[in-house]
Design a protein around this motif. Structure first.
Motif, PDB file in Angstrom:
ATOM      1  N   THR A   1     -20.944  38.003   1.857  1.00 50.56           N
ATOM      2  CA  THR A   1     -20.909  39.471   1.895  1.00 50.56           C
ATOM      3  C   THR A   1     -20.165  39.952   3.126  1.00 50.56           C
ATOM      4  OG1 THR A   1     -22.998  39.661   0.700  1.00 50.56           O
ATOM      5  CG2 THR A   1     -22.341  41.542   2.051  1.00 50.56           C
ATOM      6  N   LEU A   2     -20.471  39.349   4.265  1.00 54.73           N
ATOM      7  CA  LEU A   2     -19.825  39.752   5.516  1.00 54.73           C
ATOM      8  C   LEU A   2     -18.329  39.475   5.477  1.00 54.73           C
ATOM      9  CD1 LEU A   2     -20.249  40.854   8.358  1.00 54.73           C
ATOM     10  CD2 LEU A   2     -20.733  38.526   9.127  1.00 54.73           C
ATOM     11  N   GLU A   3     -17.949  38.301   4.999  1.00 59.02           N
ATOM     12  CA  GLU A   3     -16.524  37.958   4.955  1.00 59.02           C
ATOM     13  C   GLU A   3     -15.772  38.832   3.958  1.00 59.02           C
ATOM     14  OE1 GLU A   3     -15.737  33.828   4.540  1.00 59.02           O
ATOM     15  OE2 GLU A   3     -16.854  33.263   6.344  1.00 59.02           O
ATOM     16  N   GLU A   4     -16.413  39.210   2.868  1.00 57.15           N
ATOM     17  CA  GLU A   4     -15.764  40.087   1.891  1.00 57.15           C
ATOM     18  C   GLU A   4     -15.464  41.453   2.506  1.00 57.15           C
ATOM     19  OE1 GLU A   4     -16.609  42.036  -2.542  1.00 57.15           O
ATOM     20  OE2 GLU A   4     -17.969  40.535  -1.727  1.00 57.15           O
ATOM     21  N   ILE A   5     -16.405  41.973   3.288  1.00 54.59           N
ATOM     22  CA  ILE A   5     -16.169  43.256   3.956  1.00 54.59           C
ATOM     23  C   ILE A   5     -15.026  43.128   4.954  1.00 54.59           C
ATOM     24  CG2 ILE A   5     -17.175  44.915   5.591  1.00 54.59           C
ATOM     25  CD1 ILE A   5     -19.864  44.472   4.138  1.00 54.59           C
ATOM     26  N   TYR A   6     -14.989  42.028   5.683  1.00 52.45           N
ATOM     27  CA  TYR A   6     -13.916  41.840   6.657  1.00 52.45           C
ATOM     28  C   TYR A   6     -12.563  41.619   5.987  1.00 52.45           C
ATOM     29  CZ  TYR A   6     -16.173  42.119  11.168  1.00 52.45           C
ATOM     30  OH  TYR A   6     -16.782  42.589  12.311  1.00 52.45           O
ATOM     31  N   ASP A   7     -12.568  41.041   4.803  1.00 52.86           N
ATOM     32  CA  ASP A   7     -11.316  40.881   4.068  1.00 52.86           C
ATOM     33  C   ASP A   7     -10.713  42.226   3.687  1.00 52.86           C
ATOM     34  OD1 ASP A   7     -11.414  38.143   4.232  1.00 52.86           O
ATOM     35  OD2 ASP A   7     -12.307  37.861   2.250  1.00 52.86           O
ATOM     36  N   ASN A   8     -11.555  43.249   3.592  1.00 52.59           N
ATOM     37  CA  ASN A   8     -11.102  44.593   3.223  1.00 52.59           C
ATOM     38  C   ASN A   8     -11.430  45.590   4.343  1.00 52.59           C
ATOM     39  OD1 ASN A   8     -10.375  44.188   0.172  1.00 52.59           O
ATOM     40  ND2 ASN A   8     -12.363  43.197   0.453  1.00 52.59           N
ATOM     41  N   PHE A   9     -11.280  45.132   5.565  1.00 50.83           N
ATOM     42  CA  PHE A   9     -11.723  45.857   6.756  1.00 50.83           C
ATOM     43  C   PHE A   9     -11.184  47.287   6.812  1.00 50.83           C
ATOM     44  CE2 PHE A   9     -11.617  46.995  11.247  1.00 50.83           C
ATOM     45  CZ  PHE A   9     -12.825  46.524  11.733  1.00 50.83           C
TER      46      PHE A   9
ATOM     47  N   LEU B   1     -13.212  51.079   6.004  1.00 50.25           N
ATOM     48  CA  LEU B   1     -13.386  52.151   6.972  1.00 50.25           C
ATOM     49  C   LEU B   1     -12.587  53.408   6.643  1.00 50.25           C
ATOM     50  CD1 LEU B   1     -13.422  50.209  10.359  1.00 50.25           C
ATOM     51  CD2 LEU B   1     -15.282  51.565   9.404  1.00 50.25           C
ATOM     52  N   LEU B   2     -11.398  53.234   6.040  1.00 46.93           N
ATOM     53  CA  LEU B   2     -10.499  54.379   5.872  1.00 46.93           C
ATOM     54  C   LEU B   2     -10.205  54.770   4.431  1.00 46.93           C
ATOM     55  CD1 LEU B   2      -7.875  53.591   8.675  1.00 46.93           C
ATOM     56  CD2 LEU B   2      -9.871  55.091   8.795  1.00 46.93           C
ATOM     57  N   GLY B   3     -10.555  53.926   3.482  1.00 48.12           N
ATOM     58  CA  GLY B   3     -10.297  54.275   2.093  1.00 48.12           C
ATOM     59  C   GLY B   3      -9.044  53.619   1.555  1.00 48.12           C
ATOM     60  N   LYS B   4      -8.419  54.250   0.564  1.00 46.62           N
ATOM     61  CA  LYS B   4      -7.263  53.671  -0.128  1.00 46.62           C
ATOM     62  C   LYS B   4      -6.072  53.529   0.816  1.00 46.62           C
ATOM     63  CE  LYS B   4      -8.571  55.511  -4.662  1.00 46.62           C
ATOM     64  NZ  LYS B   4      -8.159  56.372  -5.801  1.00 46.62           N
ATOM     65  N   PRO B   5      -5.298  52.441   0.654  1.00 44.31           N
ATOM     66  CA  PRO B   5      -4.166  52.191   1.546  1.00 44.31           C
ATOM     67  C   PRO B   5      -3.148  53.321   1.586  1.00 44.31           C
ATOM     68  CG  PRO B   5      -4.668  50.240   0.251  1.00 44.31           C
ATOM     69  CD  PRO B   5      -5.515  51.347  -0.299  1.00 44.31           C
TER      70      PRO B   5
ATOM     71  N   ALA C   1     -18.443  55.680  17.064  1.00 43.41           N
ATOM     72  CA  ALA C   1     -18.782  56.203  15.736  1.00 43.41           C
ATOM     73  C   ALA C   1     -18.235  55.283  14.648  1.00 43.41           C
ATOM     74  CB  ALA C   1     -18.243  57.613  15.568  1.00 43.41           C
ATOM     75  N   MET C   2     -17.044  54.719  14.889  1.00 43.82           N
ATOM     76  CA  MET C   2     -16.447  53.804  13.919  1.00 43.82           C
ATOM     77  C   MET C   2     -17.271  52.518  13.826  1.00 43.82           C
ATOM     78  SD  MET C   2     -12.549  52.279  13.850  1.00 43.82           S
ATOM     79  CE  MET C   2     -12.535  52.005  15.607  1.00 43.82           C
ATOM     80  N   ALA C   3     -17.723  52.012  14.980  1.00 44.78           N
ATOM     81  CA  ALA C   3     -18.545  50.799  14.976  1.00 44.78           C
ATOM     82  C   ALA C   3     -19.875  51.047  14.271  1.00 44.78           C
ATOM     83  CB  ALA C   3     -18.770  50.325  16.409  1.00 44.78           C
ATOM     84  N   ALA C   4     -20.476  52.204  14.537  1.00 44.76           N
ATOM     85  CA  ALA C   4     -21.752  52.536  13.886  1.00 44.76           C
ATOM     86  C   ALA C   4     -21.585  52.655  12.378  1.00 44.76           C
ATOM     87  CB  ALA C   4     -22.302  53.835  14.465  1.00 44.76           C
ATOM     88  N   GLN C   5     -20.461  53.224  11.959  1.00 48.43           N
ATOM     89  CA  GLN C   5     -20.193  53.384  10.528  1.00 48.43           C
ATOM     90  C   GLN C   5     -20.058  52.021   9.842  1.00 48.43           C
ATOM     91  OE1 GLN C   5     -16.648  55.652   9.691  1.00 48.43           O
ATOM     92  NE2 GLN C   5     -16.623  55.091   7.525  1.00 48.43           N
ATOM     93  N   LEU C   6     -19.285  51.112  10.456  1.00 46.31           N
ATOM     94  CA  LEU C   6     -19.112  49.783   9.864  1.00 46.31           C
ATOM     95  C   LEU C   6     -20.423  49.011   9.890  1.00 46.31           C
ATOM     96  CD1 LEU C   6     -17.241  47.682   8.632  1.00 46.31           C
ATOM     97  CD2 LEU C   6     -16.639  46.938  10.951  1.00 46.31           C
ATOM     98  N   TRP C   7     -21.189  49.155  10.965  1.00 44.07           N
ATOM     99  CA  TRP C   7     -22.496  48.498  11.069  1.00 44.07           C
ATOM    100  C   TRP C   7     -23.390  48.934   9.907  1.00 44.07           C
ATOM    101  CZ3 TRP C   7     -27.713  49.416  11.572  1.00 44.07           C
ATOM    102  CH2 TRP C   7     -28.501  48.429  12.174  1.00 44.07           C
TER     103      TRP C   7
END
Length: 982
Positions: free
Chosen positions: A356-364, A368-372, A796-802
């Motif tokens: 789960t963690l690696e999947e989130i990091y694969d789409n880091f 956080l920002l949405g569609k490319p 705020a960005m770190a808290a959001q990803l957390w």
């Protein structure tokens, strides 16, 4: 003595002598039998071998298993070219001769054990006064490496000799030598001559020179002492002592490779032995001595292959450390056991959480920002560019060149035509793209933007030039000798635009690059200390060069406050209700310091609110109050500081560096540490709060089995008490409201109690969130590998990803509260005094300051609030009303009375935002005895009493001396300012 007596005594003497020799013989026979029996017993205990399967034994692979016993990784030191078992025919003759000469000169003649060799080695060692030569043959060494343990016992030596004899019966000398040269440990994690050739010279074994072969053979005696380079941490590098020959990435940690002169001295002994034995000619000997091994080394180009994850990297590091600390292995022995011992390592990894963690990091970026298509490049980055589109720092120095400005399409280095010249066949270059560091020419790095709009930084290595082939001019230019250029005609060319092109073969380019910003996350079960998931960085095509979760220290910012300041304070007299005044504070030079994240000062906060609002001033004031030593003591309990071995932590003490260290208010109160802390350290420290005040050293494995499935190590991590469960619970509750009521609201997990703290360093170089739930503790860091490049958002960005990660891993878990220990009491307190609330506290003009607060039984307040006071105020002056102030201008108001009082004049007129509620100390000077009649008349008219005046109904007693009401009759006016009016 008579002749008869002599005759009688002679037979008796002979008889005694015969008995002595007979007894000696019998004892010798018995001793031989005993020794023989012991030897036979030892031999019987020797493992059964099949000498014909040596190649399979060379690859006794260790395994890493997850917490359920599923195989995660087959551990190999290297894959592909680095672990290939090379044929004896691929090895040059001079390589084989080098090893035979120094390790076993009678290899071709003995039967596995060399009695003559043992005797010679003993003589040589006695002559030298030290161990210069071992007695074990190459066959014995191979037997030991393949079949026996690392124990230093005579029984092992006997078994070793026995096994060597057995091997010699069924194997040819070439087979034995091939097995030996493919298995021997040659330092820096290299097993076998092929791995060593790649590790040290970045070439295949068949391409090794005589000099290089002799250097490798010299390592065998002591891989620690004679490895061709040593790996040291960047902070330990000293340009006056060390000669850098490259950079290394070992299991996710950065090291600098420094030349080891001891290795060359050993190499000369090997070459001399080869010459003595006729293995090389005098001409070959002289040529080998002339080769500069230092310039031949190319460790920076080696790349570790086949790593499955950052987690597994860390498991290997911890296993090696545990084998050394728990079982007394040397580092060489521990590494050998890990990579070739066939171990089974049971990790703590929860495979589903890791996925789960690696999947989130694969789409880091997208997470956080949405569609490319909605992302603006560079994603999440705040950068500064010069006109040429190079990234620059605040001093306008170039941090990274745009690729097109540094390299051409073939990755040749571009030097502008006005930055070089040819003079007397020498090449002179003066360019900001080249920098001299300790006799090395460092090439600047570059950046690109990838398809997902991420910034990608690329490292470029040193220019590969022998130190004697270049010099430095007075103007700091680099002068490359004509001699080198004549020998290396392909070193440079000039393009049609007149630019100098330095051939890419003379330096290393990291073409795949490193995506930025980087990030790292650690998830732990704080009740056991077991790491459940870990990611050490964002990857591009699996390029893992640094485990930022475990090995990269960064400034922690405000996440340091709970562990270095407030938890120790709670354990040393403070409570969650203790008031702390956010007013101007000053550094040692009298300058206002520190700044809060908001402008100005806000006044009195409880300790709880100080954490919730991350008030910098209050953190520093509290730290100053409890003392630096107190803070250090608690950080030691939480694993941040290693008092026994300071080299094993990231904290810098005064003893380590008297000028730049962490024993100060900035480092401990605000997180501005010299080196910083790793996400793993921060996660474990917060875990000690979550775990009822007990710190457990984080661990990545639970047990290790040997190749026979015997338990080699059943690992129990160290733990120690930091604070009581009650103090830990108070801190947990404060961190919980920091999320629910404070500035960390973005981290709140739906329907799960969430405790934690944000952290942002100066100019948004680092963003942190460390927190926990009743299930897990997790630390998360985001930042660029170069802190000079900033983030476009802070914590705020770190808290959001957390929150995103923790929400995902809590799916399906029970929603429960933090477990409250006994002896916790709740009391209504006043937030301005920290004492028991009164009626005045509920009438504070800002709203009620009465709050329910929790305390450890016995620490709750027993006194009532004395900060709130009620005064009669003249509303025209906002001063204390006196006896002459008319009723219409007097009001009763509730104020706060600071202790100690705050004087704005001492702070250049600066006032905290709550100063307007501070009780006045001056009495009204507008109203006095001379003005009281006009004031009364004005007040009387304003109250609509002019008709009564016209009717003459008002009477005044002009004999009254003091208007205090004492001489008033029924027709007089009572203006006693002390009288209560409903």
């Amino acid at each position: 003595m008579s002749e008869d007596n002599k005759k009688k005594s002679k037979p008796k003497w002979k008889k005694v002598l015969k008995i002595f020799f007979l007894a000696f013989f019998i004892l010798a026979v018995i001793a031989s039998g005993v020794v023989g029996g012991i030897v036979i017993g030892i031999i019987k205990d020797a493992p059964e071998i099949d000498p014909t399967n040596i190649n399979s034994l060379l690859n006794q692979t260790s395994f890493i298993l997850d917490q359920n016993g599923n195989v995660l990784e087959k551990i190999q030191m290297d894959t592909g070219e680095y672990r290939t078992i090379v044929s004896i025919n691929q090895m040059p003759k001079h390589l084989k001769d080098a090893f035979i000469s120094i390790e076993d000169e009678r290899f071709e003649k003995h039967i596995g054990v060399d009695i003559i060799g043992i005797a010679k080695s003993a003589i040589d060692n006695i002559k030298a006064g030290e161990i210069v030569r071992g007695g074990s043959t190459i066959t014995q060494q191979l037997a030991r490496n393949l079949y026996l343990s690392l124990e230093q016992k005579w029984s092992r030596k006997i078994q070793e000799a026995y096994l060597a004899l057995q091997m010699e019966k069924v194997l040819t000398k070439d087979q034995i030598l091939e097995g030996y040269l493919n298995r021997i440990f040659l330092g820096q994690g290299a097993y076998g001559v092929q791995a060593a050739a790649q590790t040290y010279f970045s070439k295949d074994v068949e391409d090794l020179t005589i000099a290089e072969s002799a250097a490798l053979a010299g390592i065998v005696k002591s891989p620690t002492r004679y490895a061709l380079y040593k790996a040291i941490k960047p902070e330990d590098f000293d340009s006056e002592k060390h000669i850098e020959v490259g950079e290394l990435d070992i299991l996710g940690e950065k090291y600098i490779a420094v030349f080891n002169a001891e290795a060359v001295r050993r190499q000369k002994i090997v070459l001399a032995k080869m010459l003595e034995l006729g293995k090389i000619t005098q001409e070959e000997y002289d040529e080998a001595l002339a080769q500069d091994i230092k310039t031949s080394l190319k460790p920076g180009e080696r790349k570790v292959q086949g790593i499955s994850s950052y987690f597994n990297d860390f498991i290997k590091v911890q296993v090696i450390d545990a084998l050394m600390e728990e079982l007394g292995y040397t580092r060489e022995q521990a590494e050998k056991e890990l990579y070739t011992g066939g171990l089974k390592i049971y990790s703590t990894m929860d495979l589903e959480l890791q996925k789960t963690l690696e999947e989130i990091y694969d789409n880091f970026t997208e997470v956080l920002l949405g569609k490319p298509d909605k992302i603006k490049a560079p994603a999440l980055i705040s950068w500064r560019l010069n006109k040429a589109q190079n990234i620059i720092d605040e001093r306008n120095s170039i941090l990274y060149y745009k690729k097109e400005n540094l390299l051409d399409d073939n990755y040749n280095l571009l030097i502008e035509k006005d930055s070089y010249q040819l003079s007397n066949q020498n090449l002179i270059i003066k360019s900001p793209k080249l920098t001299i560091y300790s006799n090395n020419i460092d090439i600047a790095d570059y950046y690109t933007i990838d398809d997902r709009k991420n910034l990608v930084t690329h490292r470029v290595g040193n220019l590969s030039l022998p130190s004697e082939e270049f010099s430095i001019g007075e103007d700091k230019s680099i002068i490359i000798s004509a001699n080198f250029l004549n020998k290396n005609s392909d070193f440079y060319s000039i393009d049609k635009e007149g630019r100098l092109l330095i051939n890419q073969k003379y330096f290393y380019v990291q073409k795949e690059g490193i995506v930025q910003p980087q990030s790292a996350t650690v998830i732990m079960d704080y009740k056991t200390g077991q790491i459940k998931a870990l990611v050490g960085g964002r990857d591009i095509e699996g390029n893992r060069i640094l485990n930022r979760a475990t090995s990269s220290a960064r400034q922690p910012g405000s996440t340091i406050k709970p562990i270095a300041v407030y938890l120790p304070a709670l354990d040393n007299g403070y409570t969650a209700a203790t008031p702390i005044d956010d007013i101007p504070f000053y550094d040692g030079n009298g300058n206002l310091w520190p700044n809060n994240w908001y402008s100005g000062y806000r006044g009195i906060h409880t300790l709880r609110k100080s954490v919730e609002q991350s008030v910098n001033v209050n953190s520093v004031k509290t730290l100053q109050s409890i003392g630096i030593e107190t803070s250090i003591e608690y950080l030691s309990r939480m694993g941040i500081i290693n008092r026994d071995d300071p080299t094993k932590d990231n904290f810098i003490t005064r003893a380590e560096n008297n000028i730049s260290n962490d024993e100060n208010l900035s480092a401990l109160g605000l997180g501005g540490m010299t080196r910083g802390l790793s996400p793993l350290e921060m996660t474990a420290a917060y875990g000690s709060i979550a775990n009822a005040g007990t710190y457990i050293k984080p661990t990545s494995f639970t047990k290790i089995l040997d190749k026979y499935d015997n338990v080699l190590l059943d690992y129990s991590p160290k733990e120690n008490v930091v604070v009581s469960p009650q103090i830990a619970y108070i801190m947990t509750d404060i961190l919980r409201t920091t999320v629910s009521n404070g500035i960390a609201g973005r981290a709140q997990i739906p329907n799960i109690p969430t405790a934690g703290k944000t952290g942002t360093t100066q100019d948004k170089a680092d963003a942190w969130f460390v927190g926990y739930t009743p299930h897990y503790v997790m630390g998360l860091w985001i930042g660029n590998d170069s802190p000079q490049i900033k983030l476009n958002q802070g914590s705020a960005m770190a808290a959001q990803l957390w929150k995103i990660i923790m929400t995902k891993i809590h799916e399906g878990l029970e929603s429960k509260k933090f477990e409250q220990p006994p002896n916790i009491v709740s009391v209504n307190i006043c937030t301005q005094s920290g004492k028991l609330a009164t009626d005045l506290c509920s009438r504070d003009p800002r709203g009620s300051t009465v709050k329910s607060e929790i305390f450890v039984q016995g620490t709750q307040p027993t006194e009532f609030c004395d900060v709130h006071v009620e005064l009669e105020i003249d509303i025209t002056t906002n001063k204390i009303a006196n006896e002459y102030c008319p009723d219409g201008s007097v009001e009763r108001r509730v104020f706060i009375k600071r202790n100690p009082p705050y004087n704005p004049q001492k702070h250049n007129g600066i006032v905290p935002s709550d100063y307007q509620y501070t009780a006045p100390t001056e009495v009204c000077d507008k109203h006095n005895q001379d003005s009281w009649i006009p004031d009364w008349l004005e007040n009387w008219f304003n109250n609509g009493n002019d008709e009564d005046y016209e009717d003459g109904e008002f009477e005044y007693n002009d004999n009254q001396d003091e208007p205090d009401g004492s001489n008033n009759n029924n027709n007089g006016l009572n203006i006693d300012s002390n009288e209560d009016e409903e």
